[in-house]
Each structure stands twice: as C-alpha cells, then as structure tokens.
Design a protein around this motif. Structure first.
Motif, PDB file in Angstrom:
ATOM      1  N   THR A   1      -0.888   3.313  -0.021  1.00 56.29           N
ATOM      2  CA  THR A   1      -0.248   4.423   0.688  1.00 56.29           C
ATOM      3  C   THR A   1      -0.568   5.756   0.031  1.00 56.29           C
ATOM      4  N   ALA A   2      -0.621   5.781  -1.303  1.00 50.84           N
ATOM      5  CA  ALA A   2      -0.976   7.016  -1.995  1.00 50.84           C
ATOM      6  C   ALA A   2      -2.420   7.408  -1.703  1.00 50.84           C
ATOM      7  N   GLY A   3      -3.313   6.413  -1.655  1.00 50.68           N
ATOM      8  CA  GLY A   3      -4.705   6.691  -1.348  1.00 50.68           C
ATOM      9  C   GLY A   3      -4.904   7.226   0.062  1.00 50.68           C
TER      10      GLY A   3
ATOM     11  N   ARG B   1      -0.801  -4.853   2.951  1.00 47.32           N
ATOM     12  CA  ARG B   1      -1.672  -3.856   2.313  1.00 47.32           C
ATOM     13  C   ARG B   1      -1.065  -2.463   2.406  1.00 47.32           C
ATOM     14  N   LEU B   2      -0.533  -2.136   3.582  1.00 46.60           N
ATOM     15  CA  LEU B   2       0.033  -0.802   3.799  1.00 46.60           C
ATOM     16  C   LEU B   2       1.387  -0.617   3.122  1.00 46.60           C
ATOM     17  N   SER B   3       1.909  -1.667   2.512  1.00 45.88           N
ATOM     18  CA  SER B   3       3.150  -1.576   1.753  1.00 45.88           C
ATOM     19  C   SER B   3       2.896  -1.358   0.264  1.00 45.88           C
ATOM     20  N   GLN B   4       1.635  -1.426  -0.140  1.00 44.68           N
ATOM     21  CA  GLN B   4       1.297  -1.281  -1.551  1.00 44.68           C
ATOM     22  C   GLN B   4       1.234   0.205  -1.927  1.00 44.68           C
ATOM     23  N   PRO B   5       1.942   0.617  -2.971  1.00 46.16           N
ATOM     24  CA  PRO B   5       1.970   2.039  -3.354  1.00 46.16           C
ATOM     25  C   PRO B   5       0.586   2.636  -3.574  1.00 46.16           C
ATOM     26  N   ALA B   6      -0.322   1.891  -4.158  1.00 51.94           N
ATOM     27  CA  ALA B   6      -1.659   2.430  -4.400  1.00 51.94           C
ATOM     28  C   ALA B   6      -2.386   2.722  -3.087  1.00 51.94           C
TER      29      ALA B   6
ATOM     30  N   LEU C   1     -11.076   9.489   5.236  1.00 52.13           N
ATOM     31  CA  LEU C   1     -10.563   8.118   5.190  1.00 52.13           C
ATOM     32  C   LEU C   1     -11.675   7.120   4.913  1.00 52.13           C
ATOM     33  N   GLN C   2     -12.829   7.322   5.538  1.00 52.03           N
ATOM     34  CA  GLN C   2     -13.935   6.400   5.317  1.00 52.03           C
ATOM     35  C   GLN C   2     -14.500   6.531   3.907  1.00 52.03           C
ATOM     36  N   GLU C   3     -14.499   7.732   3.359  1.00 51.81           N
ATOM     37  CA  GLU C   3     -14.908   7.906   1.971  1.00 51.81           C
ATOM     38  C   GLU C   3     -13.976   7.141   1.027  1.00 51.81           C
ATOM     39  N   ALA C   4     -12.711   6.995   1.442  1.00 51.18           N
ATOM     40  CA  ALA C   4     -11.731   6.264   0.638  1.00 51.18           C
ATOM     41  C   ALA C   4     -11.787   4.754   0.892  1.00 51.18           C
ATOM     42  N   GLY C   5     -12.704   4.306   1.743  1.00 51.98           N
ATOM     43  CA  GLY C   5     -12.876   2.881   1.987  1.00 51.98           C
ATOM     44  C   GLY C   5     -12.176   2.351   3.225  1.00 51.98           C
ATOM     45  N   GLU C   6     -11.523   3.222   4.005  1.00 50.68           N
ATOM     46  CA  GLU C   6     -10.848   2.779   5.229  1.00 50.68           C
ATOM     47  C   GLU C   6     -11.855   2.655   6.367  1.00 50.68           C
TER      48      GLU C   6
END
Length: 230
Positions: A210-212, A203-208, A142-147
């Motif tokens: 949620t897919a990420g 933000r959590l409603s955006q398809p990009a 998750l952190q690698e993905a920017g979370e």
C-alpha cells in the motif's frame, strides 16, 4: 473558486514553463464510497470503503511529503452525493478518486483470474486531454513500481464494455462517471486492484504494498501536467 476559464489559463501557463515548474501543486484526494454505500466486498468480506480510506490517506500523506497542498474528501464516510465530491474539490488543480476493484457477478467464482490496477477518465470532463495525460503519468509510475493493469473492463459484456483510452497503460474512458465528468479540473479515478480476488486482497493489505502504491501514484500525479507538453 477558480472558473473554468481561469483554471485553463493557469494550466496552459504552467505548460509553457520548464517541466520542473509545470508540476501539480494542489490535489483533491477523493476517498470513494461511504459507510452507507460501501462499494464492493472483498474476498474476506471487508468493505471497499475501508480499503479506499486507507489508500487515500496514504496517498494524501505522500502528496504532502512532496510539498503539494492536499484536500481529502470523504474520509469520514458521510458523503453520499457524488456531485458533492466534485464540489468539494473545486479550487484544486487535480482530482484523484481512490477505489478498489471488483468483477461482474458471474465471474466471482473465478475471481482469482483478475488482478491489477485500472484508471478511468471522462471525455465529458472540461479538461479531458489533461485528465488523460495525468492518467498516463500515474500509470507509467505504477508500472515502474512493478504494477500491471487489468483489462477486464473492456470485455463486451453487461456492466463492462468500457472503451480503452490506452490499453498498454490500463486507462479507460468512463464518460458518464459523475465524479469525473462534473469535476472542474483534470480528474482520474484509480482502481488499485481487484479485492474480490483473495490473493490480490492479501497483497493489497500488506503495508509495504500500500505504501508503494501511494508513492507511485503521488509521483505520477506530481508530474502529470508536464506530460502534456511532451
């Protein structure tokens, strides 16, 4: 159904193999809450269950695309007994419980301060160390993905005060959480983000997004057992 002894032997055997061969091959994805007990309400009034269902189905899809066998639990929203979820997960190597987060009532007026993921594991799970190792791999992914994690569950107030298992990665101990402690395999509960924060909900409603998140969690889950031998 595998007994605890057989499952432990299987996991230990996997850990003796090279990292590439020690990956999880089967996962139960538990969609948290139900239509009857729908969890937190988002800033706009949406049910947590609706967020959980969308995220859980995306996660299951990502896991299957990686060649894993997946059981989805609770997608119809009709499971009300928490122990039923862990029963339905029996026979899978890993249980992932999908949730979205809230804050204590006194903080709702300032909910915009709270954002980020959090992960929970139980020391009463029969594979507590493997659960923690899996949670670490998911958090790293998750952190690698920017979370980034939220640490508000460690605050010493009523309803929180959860001990941190790994502060840098946003992992908490939640020993008596039923789904985690009654699981017959390593188990991790994932709070994707704080949906009572309007900006976080958007933000959590955006398809990009949620897919990420689904890709990141699936990547961490697929490699989590290998982490124990490092």
């Amino acid at each position: 159904m595998l007994s605890g002894r057989l499952l432990l032997c299987g996991l230990l055997a996997a850990l003796a193999l090279p990292v590439s061969a020690a990956e999880v091959r089967s996962v139960a994805v538990d969609i948290g809450h139900s239509l009857q007990a729908s969890g937190a309400r988002s800033a706009s009034g949406q049910t947590e269950f609706s967020f959980n269902r969308r995220a859980g189905l995306l996660l299951a899809q990502q896991l299957r695309e990686r060649g894993l066998e997946v059981s989805v639990i609770g997608a119809e929203g009709n499971i009300t007994q928490l122990s039923e979820r862990s029963r339905l997960a029996q026979g899978r190597q890993l249980l992932l419980s999908v949730h979205h987060d809230s804050v204590q009532p006194q903080y709702l007026p300032e909910a915009r301060r709270f954002h980020g993921y959090s992960l929970f594991v139980s020391r009463k799970n029969p594979f507590a160390e493997l659960s923690l190792a899996c949670a670490r791999q998911i958090a790293l992914s998750l952190q690698e993905a920017g979370e980034r994690p939220t640490l508000h569950h460690a605050e010493p107030i009523a309803g929180e005060n959860r001990p941190l298992a790994d502060a840098a990665l946003g992992i908490y101990w939640f020993d008596d959480l039923v789904v985690l402690k009654t699981a017959t395999q390593p188990a991790v509960l994932i709070e994707h983000g704080v949906i009572v924060n309007a900006a976080e909900e958007e933000r959590l409603s955006q398809p990009a997004v949620t897919a990420g998140l689904a890709r990141a969690i699936a990547a961490g889950a697929a490699r989590c057992q290998a982490a124990v031998r490092q």
